[in-house]
Structure formats: structure tokens, C-alpha cells
Motif scaffolding. Structure first.
Motif, PDB file in Angstrom:
ATOM      1  N   SER A  36       0.841  -1.199   0.000  1.00 46.58           N
ATOM      2  CA  SER A  36       0.000   0.000   0.000  1.00 46.58           C
ATOM      3  C   SER A  36       0.877   1.250   0.000  1.00 46.58           C
ATOM      4  O   SER A  36       1.826   1.354   0.782  1.00 46.58           O
ATOM      5  N   GLY A  82      -7.153   1.771   2.564  1.00 47.36           N
ATOM      6  CA  GLY A  82      -7.882   1.820   1.301  1.00 47.36           C
ATOM      7  C   GLY A  82      -7.387   0.761   0.344  1.00 47.36           C
ATOM      8  O   GLY A  82      -6.755  -0.214   0.724  1.00 47.36           O
ATOM      9  N   ASN A  83      -7.695   0.959  -0.936  1.00 50.20           N
ATOM     10  CA  ASN A  83      -7.290  -0.003  -1.955  1.00 50.20           C
ATOM     11  C   ASN A  83      -5.772  -0.034  -2.106  1.00 50.20           C
ATOM     12  O   ASN A  83      -5.082   0.953  -1.878  1.00 50.20           O
ATOM     13  N   VAL A  84      -5.265  -1.209  -2.515  1.00 54.84           N
ATOM     14  CA  VAL A  84      -3.856  -1.353  -2.875  1.00 54.84           C
ATOM     15  C   VAL A  84      -3.840  -1.693  -4.361  1.00 54.84           C
ATOM     16  O   VAL A  84      -4.283  -2.779  -4.749  1.00 54.84           O
ATOM     17  N   SER A  85      -3.370  -0.752  -5.159  1.00 54.29           N
ATOM     18  CA  SER A  85      -3.524  -0.849  -6.614  1.00 54.29           C
ATOM     19  C   SER A  85      -5.022  -0.969  -6.893  1.00 54.29           C
ATOM     20  O   SER A  85      -5.790  -0.129  -6.445  1.00 54.29           O
ATOM     21  N   SER A  86      -5.451  -2.006  -7.551  1.00 57.13           N
ATOM     22  CA  SER A  86      -6.888  -2.157  -7.847  1.00 57.13           C
ATOM     23  C   SER A  86      -7.560  -3.155  -6.916  1.00 57.13           C
ATOM     24  O   SER A  86      -8.692  -3.553  -7.150  1.00 57.13           O
ATOM     25  N   TYR A  87      -6.861  -3.531  -5.835  1.00 56.50           N
ATOM     26  CA  TYR A  87      -7.378  -4.564  -4.932  1.00 56.50           C
ATOM     27  C   TYR A  87      -7.923  -3.937  -3.656  1.00 56.50           C
ATOM     28  O   TYR A  87      -7.246  -3.138  -3.004  1.00 56.50           O
ATOM     29  N   SER A  88      -9.137  -4.329  -3.323  1.00 52.16           N
ATOM     30  CA  SER A  88      -9.766  -3.817  -2.103  1.00 52.16           C
ATOM     31  C   SER A  88      -9.414  -4.707  -0.914  1.00 52.16           C
ATOM     32  O   SER A  88      -9.384  -5.936  -1.039  1.00 52.16           O
ATOM     33  N   LEU A  89      -9.157  -4.078   0.230  1.00 55.42           N
ATOM     34  CA  LEU A  89      -8.874  -4.858   1.431  1.00 55.42           C
ATOM     35  C   LEU A  89     -10.036  -5.782   1.739  1.00 55.42           C
ATOM     36  O   LEU A  89     -11.207  -5.409   1.550  1.00 55.42           O
ATOM     37  N   THR A  91     -13.001  -7.726   3.523  1.00 55.30           N
ATOM     38  CA  THR A  91     -13.984  -7.258   4.497  1.00 55.30           C
ATOM     39  C   THR A  91     -13.566  -7.689   5.902  1.00 55.30           C
ATOM     40  O   THR A  91     -13.107  -8.821   6.112  1.00 55.30           O
ATOM     41  N   TRP A 119      -2.943 -11.668   1.494  1.00 47.38           N
ATOM     42  CA  TRP A 119      -2.891 -10.378   2.179  1.00 47.38           C
ATOM     43  C   TRP A 119      -2.136 -10.519   3.498  1.00 47.38           C
ATOM     44  O   TRP A 119      -2.433 -11.398   4.313  1.00 47.38           O
TER      45      TRP A 119
END
Length: 777
Positions: A36, A82-89, A91, A119
Motif C-alpha cells: 500500500s 484503502g485499496n492497494v492498486s486495484s485490490y480492495s482490502l 472485508t 494479504w
């Protein structure tokens, strides 16, 4: 046919299970690493480098930071980034709440559009570091292979806030005084992978430089602070005052030393001032000094705390300290440290205002003459392996941690070398989670340091080494079994021969076995010598002494298991080369004989041949043959006083079956004459006030109690004080007590001792009991 079909089905089942396990393992050997952008620099770059370097070290694979469309991913993140590149953390489920607590982390696998993503998420910077450590301890990392269980998901946070170790760069350390910057950083990183979050250095005490130091102390102190800053680990310092703080000039000189150090430290989180060991200042001088230290410390490190231990304080000084806190409620003071010779740990927490923190200072490094001595340790180990031998005791230290941790906010341990490496790891892991199984910690330890293929076996081997030290050598059949186990591991894993942790463990297996074989052999020679002395009336005193000495001295002329001894010597040389471990004062320039110099004691007699030689010299000076024969008879029957009589070596579990008490540290006086005492072996173990019970006595017989000891022996029989008929107070001189027949009428007695008034004496001069005989006339 049925048997054949059963075997086919059995092997089919095994293959199915094996394929099933492989099917849930993800191959990350071609993965990339991204992080991130909201992780602060330079920590972001540091963590990516750490993960890359660890994977290269264990697999020879260099993972890229530039992913392609097909590559699997490691994603380093912090909650809320928040997002890392286009990947969402992922849930945050209810089960994952621990991962957002301070220093917590989460590891979770996802398959996103056909791509495997692992992750590693921290609640904060440290949490990310600990997530990386968790991955490295649980993954299968081997040559060109990175496998991870896709079903493995974990959210965790530490139970205790302070989890650290004292790594003092000073002469008295038995290994890391020889280290360079890279070795220290490596060690700090490895400790962090097991949950350590603090390092404590010693910048002022111990003036003489070590002959092994490659880097001057001042430079290393600052560099260690920088290393902690890079990994976001707390940096503490242990700062005793050897000077008289009542002297205003010395007060100011000491304060200036603190200020000069604080100015140059890039990071400093805690200043620990021990009240004693060393130091003899009254708290009425210590507290003003620490107040002045706190004022200067806050100028350069506003969040740093000031801590004090009550080590060595008497009751008046302890009360003075608590009265000061109650009256002044100082905000500059952070908390109390409880260490060796401190007031009771639980009582300290109850007495300390909740405003202040409480930290444990456990000694993980010593086996005897220490805070937590090894329990039920055979004297042969105490005399030869000494105070700072390789001492993996995971079950023992887990028990101690979990007993005392509830009264604390965590710990920073005392250590003076790498010989206690296992103990550091177990204490850090227990402070993270007191419910974690000890064996699982050892499996992860072995997996990370030795590889997945040997993890289970090495973990069992470590636990077996701990059991080598439980109870009498003569009755511990596990020592030989453990030796065979480690010998097999040694032969099966030559790739680990340069690994210093491996070297220490294998060396211990050889050392323990060598000492066991040597003790059995040398004690057998002494029994044969005593049989000769029993014939002194026929042989003549002089001839009997000559023959007896020839017998016991075969231990030197034809020693037991020389091949095992040589392996120990070879491993000690290897450890000096790999990690700077100094196992001899003369050969490796150890700072002192107690500082891990095991080679200097490997041949220490395990029978009484030195004592016999000295006793025989005294006997030769006696005026007549009858006196000589009388003394030789006492020596010959020392441990076998005859039918109907009893002998107890007070602190030997095997030779003291009637002793019902144990000492906290039974080998405390094994350090007479710098560890090379010529006294009888039983004399080097003692209890101050033992209790014994005798049964099956002859009610019609007459009995005398004889005691070998030092100082007073205020004997009670069945609770009644008994007066002596002989009362010599010198070391090994006898006291005798004739028993009234009333005590024997029921065929049993119990004996105990009152405590003499000896508060004016140093504890080493207090009265002791070595041997007790109940002699039937």
C-alpha cells in the motif's frame, strides 16, 4: 487376498490424503510483492525488502515488485489504507476484529479473477512486521518453492504490550560482543518475527572493551537505535549508577552522560534504572536523579518513559519509594521493573498505583545462582555445563511466564548471549498468546530456522533436550535416546552444519551424553576405591590410600567417551566461528569463567578424586596408624554407613531419598574457588534448613544423628530441640546428636532445623547442611 486388498485401500487412502493436502497448498514461487502506498516511507520499502530477502534466503527465489497479469501476489497493507492498486482490502469480519487492535495483524488468502492473493495486513506498522513473521513461520519455504495453505487465515493481536529482550553490547556478553552491524540487525529482525517489539541496550555500564569487538561501543549504541527505528521496535537502555548520587558533582557527571547519549539517539523509548545489581544508592538520591533524567529525556524523546527497579532495596527504602509516589504522584515516572532480588512481583503490582506500569525483568539466560534456577538439575550438569550453557527450556519458561504475566504489562528479559535463544522466542510467543502450545512454538521455531522438512523432528528434539535436565542423570534414560535422535538428525541434515542454532542444539546432545557416561564411569571407580579403603586394616593405611587413588585417577588416565568430548570441542570451535560464542577463557577469551566457558569445566571431576587426594595428605600427617585407619573407615563408608544405618546427601535426588525439602537453587555454592573447588561433591550442594523423614527404624536400637555442614545446625527431632554431643562448625566437620529412645519407640522420626540469627552475615556465609547420617549402634 483380503490382506492385499486392505493394503491397496490403505495406500490409496494415503495417496488421496496427500493429494488433498497438496491441492490446498498454493504455489507462490512466481508471485510478486506489492504494498500500500499509504504505508509510510521508509518503512514501506523496508518491509518489502524484508519479505524479499527472507524468501531469497530460504528459497533462492527473488520475487518481483512489478506484478504481471498472471502472477500471484503478496499484498502488504495496513488497516484503513484503502485499496492497494486495484485490490480492495478484505472485508473485516467479526472473527477478524483482533487484527485491528494495536500491533495486531491479519493473514488471508483470496482468489481474485483467477489470481491467488495473500494479504499481509497490519493494524499498524508493527502489525505488518508481525504478519510477515507469521507467514515466514508457517509457510513451506524450501529450495525454489514457496507453498502456503490457502485455508490458513489468522487474525491476532498480542496479549501483553511490552515484549523485549536485553541485548547489551558489552564485554560480559558471551557472543554478541563479537558481532558486526549485519549480525545485530539479523538478530533483531528474527526476534521480531516471533513477536518481540523492544530491544534493551547497555550504553554506560561495563567500561572495559571486549577483545572481540569489531566496532566501538559508542558507534554500536547509536546504530542499534537506528536499527530499532528501521523496524519500528522500541529501543530501551539499562542505565545503572555505580557512582554515589549523594555527591553533587558525581550526580551532575552522571546526568551529563545521559544527556549526551539522548542527544545522539535517533530513537529512545525507555530508560530503565536498576536500584541495585549494580548500584547502592538510597531512593532519596535516586528519585531526584531520575526526575532530572526525565526532564532531559523529554527534550529529545518526548514519548520515552523512565522506569525504576527496587532491586536490592531494603524495607525502609521500598517504603520510602512508595511514600514518594503517594505524596508526589509524579507524571515523569512511568513504572516499576521487577527483576532478580526485587520485592515480590505480585505484591508489587498490588501496591503500585494503577497510574504506573509494571514490567517483568526475567532472567532467561542463567541456570544457577539466578532468578529462575533450573529445577531438579543434576549436580554433574551444574558443575560442568555451568551458568551460561545452551539452555533451551521452553516448557519451563512458558510456565514461569504464564504464572507471573498477569501482574505485568509485559517484559524485557535479561540475556547475555545467544545460548538462550529458544527461551527468548518462547517468552515472546507466550507474551503474544499465553494459550499457544509450547510444542507449536518449537515447530515454528524449527521451521523458520531449519526448514519445513525437519521442523517437527527438531521441535521434538528441543523438548527432549529440556527433559535431559530433569532429575538424576543415573535414572534419566532419555539422555541416550535424545542423543541418538540428534545424532540421526545431524547425519540426515548436513546442510545445517553451519547454522549456529543447529550447532548449539547438537552440541548440547553430545555434552549431556558425555557427562552422563563420565559420571557413571567415575562414580563406579570411586565405589571400587571405597572397597579398597574398606580393606585398609589388612593392606595398611599407606598402601590402601595409594591403591584407592590409582583407582579413582583412572578417570584421567583412561577417560570415558573421548570421542564425544572431541565432538563437543569441535562444535565449540564451530560456534566461535559462526557466532562468536566464547566457550573458554583461555582459548576464546571469554570475559569470565561463568560467562559460558563450558570447555573450561568439561573435565571437572565427577567423583571425589581431588577431595580424596587432599584428605589423604591430611591423613598421612596423623600421629599413628590407628588414627589413620579410623579416618579411612569414615571415608570408605561415607555413603554406605552399614546395615540399619542411613545416609542422605541433602541435595542429591538419588542419594537423599529421605529428604523432603528442596532448595530453590541447590547448586548455589558450586562456584567456590572460581568453579574449581576441590571439596567433596556433596559439600558443594546444600540446604540451609532441610527436613527428613525416617521409617522402619528398630525401636530397640540406639541411634546417633551425624551432620556434615558449615556453621550452626539447630536440630529438632519430632519437633523437639535436641542438644549435641559433638558440635564442630567448620566446613565438613561433624556434629553429632544422641537420640533419646522415646523418639524411636514408634519406629519413625522426622527431623528439621531452626534458623539461626545470621542477618549480619552475607548469604554465602549462612549455615548449611551437606550430609546427614542416622547411625545405628
Amino acid at each position: 487376498m483380503k490382506i492385499i486388498h486392505f493394503r491397496i485401500l490403505f495406500f490409496a487412502l494415503i495417496l488421496t490424503l496427500h493429494h488433498g493436502l497438496l491441492a490446498q497448498m498454493i504455489d507462490f514461487s512466481k508471485a510478486s510483492i506489492i504494498a500500500s502506498s499509504q504505508i509510510a516511507s521508509p518503512f514501506r520499502e523496508k518491509m518489502m525488502t524484508v519479505l524479499q530477502e527472507e524468501i531469497v534466503l530460504k528459497t533462492s527465489l527473488k520475487l518481483s515488485n512489478n506484478p504481471n497479469e498472471k502472477s500471484a501476489l503478496f499484498i502488504l497493507a495496513i488497516h484503513g489504507s484503502g485499496n492497494v492498486s486495484s485490490y480492495s482490502l478484505p472485508t473485516l469480519s467479526q472473527d477478524a476484529q483482533a487484527s485491528i487492535q494495536k500491533e495486531g495483524f491479519r493473514i488471508i488468502h483470496q482468489n481474485i479473477a483467477g489470481k491467488d492473493v495473500l494479504w499481509l495486513i497490519g493494524a499498524d506498522q508493527r502489525g505488518l512486521l508481525f504478519a510477515i513473521g507469521e507467514f515466514l513461520r508457517t509457510a513451506d519455504l524450501s529450495k525454489q518453492k514457496i507453498l502456503f495453505d490457502k485455508k490458513y487465515e489468522k487474525s491476532s493481536a498480542p496479549m501483553y504490550a511490552i515484549r523485549g529482550h536485553q541485548i547489551g553490547y558489552r564485554n560480559t556478553a558471551n557472543s554478541w560482543d563479537a558481532w558486526d552491524f549485519n549480525q545485530f540487525e539479523r538478530y533483531f529482525r528474527e526476534l521480531a518475527f516471533f513477536g518481540t517489539n523492544a530491544i534493551e541496550n547497555i550504553p554506560f555500564q561495563d567500561g572495559a572493551a571486549s577483545p572481540h569487538m569489531k566496532i566501538n561501543r559508542e558507534e554500536m549504541h547509536i546504530k542499534m537505535s537506528q536499527m530499532c527505528q528501521a523496524y519500528d521496535l522500541d529501543y530501551w537502555v539499562w542505565t545503572p549508577a555505580d557512582v554515589d548520587l549523594a555527591d553533587p558533582k558525581k550526580f551532575q557527571e552522571e546526568l551529563k552522560a545521559h544527556v549526551d547519549f539522548y542527544k545522539n539517539c535517533p530513537r529512545l523509548d525507555g530508560v530503565f534504572f536498576p536500584g541495585g545489581d549494580p548500584g547502592e544508592n538510597h531512593p532519596k538520591y535516586v528519585l531526584p536523579f531520575l526526575k532530572a533524567v526525565a526532564a532531559e529525556l523529554k527534550k529529545y524523546h518526548p514519548k520515552a518513559g523512565v522506569w525504576l527497579s527496587l532491586q536490592g532495596f531494603n524495607d525502609e527504602e521500598v517504603n520510602y519509594f512508595y511514600d514518594y509516589l503517594a505524596q508526589n504522584k509524579p507524571d515523569w515516572f512511568t513504572g516499576i521493573v521487577t527483576g532478580p532480588s526485587s520485592p515480590d512481583l505480585a505484591a508489587t503490582r498490588f501496591r503500585l498505583d494503577k497510574k504506573y506500569l509494571h514490567r517483568h525483568y526475567p532472567d532467561l539466560t542463567h541456570t544457577v545462582r539466578c532468578q529462575y534456577p533450573t529445577e531438579n538439575w543434576d549436580q554433574a550438569f551444574a558443575l560442568t555445563e555451568g551458568r551460561e550453557v545452551t539452555n533451551p527450556q521452553p516448557a519451563y519458561y512458558a510456565k514461569i511466564h504464564n504464572r507471573y504475566a498477569p501482574f505485568t504489562d509485559g517484559f524485557l528479559s535479561y540475556s547475555d548471549g545467544v545460548h538462550d535463544d529458544v527461551n527468548k522466542v518462547i517468552w515472546s510467543q507466550m507474551a503474544w498468546n499465553t494459550e499457544k502450545e509450547v510444542r507449536q512454538v518449537m515447530v515454528e521455531y524449527a521451521r523458520y530456522f531449519f526448514g519445513n522438512s525437519v521442523a517437527e523432528a527438531a521441535a521434538d528434539g528441543i523438548l527432549a533436550l529440556e527433559r535431559n535436565w530433569v532429575g538424576a542423570i543415573e535414572e534419566n534414560g532419555g539422555i541416550e535416546t535424545t542423543f541418538a535422535f540428534w545424532q540421526n538428525l545431524e547425519k540426515s541434515h548436513p546442510e545445517l552444519k553451519a547454522n549456529w542454532r543447529w550447532q548449539q542444539l547438537v552440541m548440547r546432545a553430545y555434552y549431556d551424553t558425555f557427562i552422563k557416561r563420565r559420571k557413571l564411569y567415575e562414580q563406579g571407580l570411586e565405589k571400587e576405591a571405597n572397597a579398597v579403603l574398606n580393606q585398609a586394616a589388612k593392606l595398611g593405611a599407606e598402601n590402601a590410600m595409594t591403591l584407592a587413588l590409582e583407582k579413582v585417577n583412572q578417570a584421567d588416565q583412561k577417560p570415558a567417551a573421548p570421542e564425544l568430548r572431541q565432538k563437543v570441542v569441535d562444535y565449540c570451535e564451530a560456534l566461535f566461528q559462526t557466532i562468536g560464542l566464547q566457550t573458554s577463557v583461555s582459548k576464546y577469551k571469554a570475559s569470565g569463567a561463568e560467562r559460558g566457558a563450558i570447555l573450561d569445566f568439561i573435565d571437572y571431576p565427577l567423583n571425589n578424586r581431588w577431595w580424596l587426594q587432599d584428605e589423604f595428605e591430611k591423613i598421612r600427617k596423623m600421629p599413628n596408624e590407628n588414627a589413620k585407619l579410623e579416618r579411612l573407615q569414615i571415608i570408605a563408608t561415607w555413603e554406605n554407613p552399614g546395615k540399619g544405618s542411613y545416609y542422605d546427601n541433602i541435595s542429591d535426588q538419588l542419594k537423599g531419598p529421605r529428604v523432603k525439602t528442596r532448595t530453590e537453587d541447590a547448586t548455589d555454592v558450586a562456584w567456590w574457588d572460581n568453579g574449581l573447588s576441590r571439596r567433596r561433591l556433596s559439600t558443594q550442594l546444600f540446604q540451609n534448613f532441610p527436613q527428613l523423614e525416617y521409617a522402619d527404624l528398630d525401636p530397640q536400637a540406639s541411634y546417633t544423628i551425624r551432620i556434615s555442614g558449615q556453621g550452626d545446625a539447630l536440630l529438632r527431632v519430632d519437633g523437639e530441640r535436641v542438644r549435641p554431643v559433638m558440635y564442630n562448625k567448620g566446613v565438613e566437620e561433624f556434629k553429632e546428636f544422641q537420640l533419646n529412645p522415646k523418639f524411636i519407640s514408634d519406629g519413625k522420626i522426622s527431623i528439621s532445623f531452626d534458623e539461626p540469627e545470621e542477618s549480619h552475615l552475607n548469604w554465602r556465609q549462612h549455615s548449611k547442611v551437606f550430609d546427614i547420617w542416622l547411625l545405628k549402634k
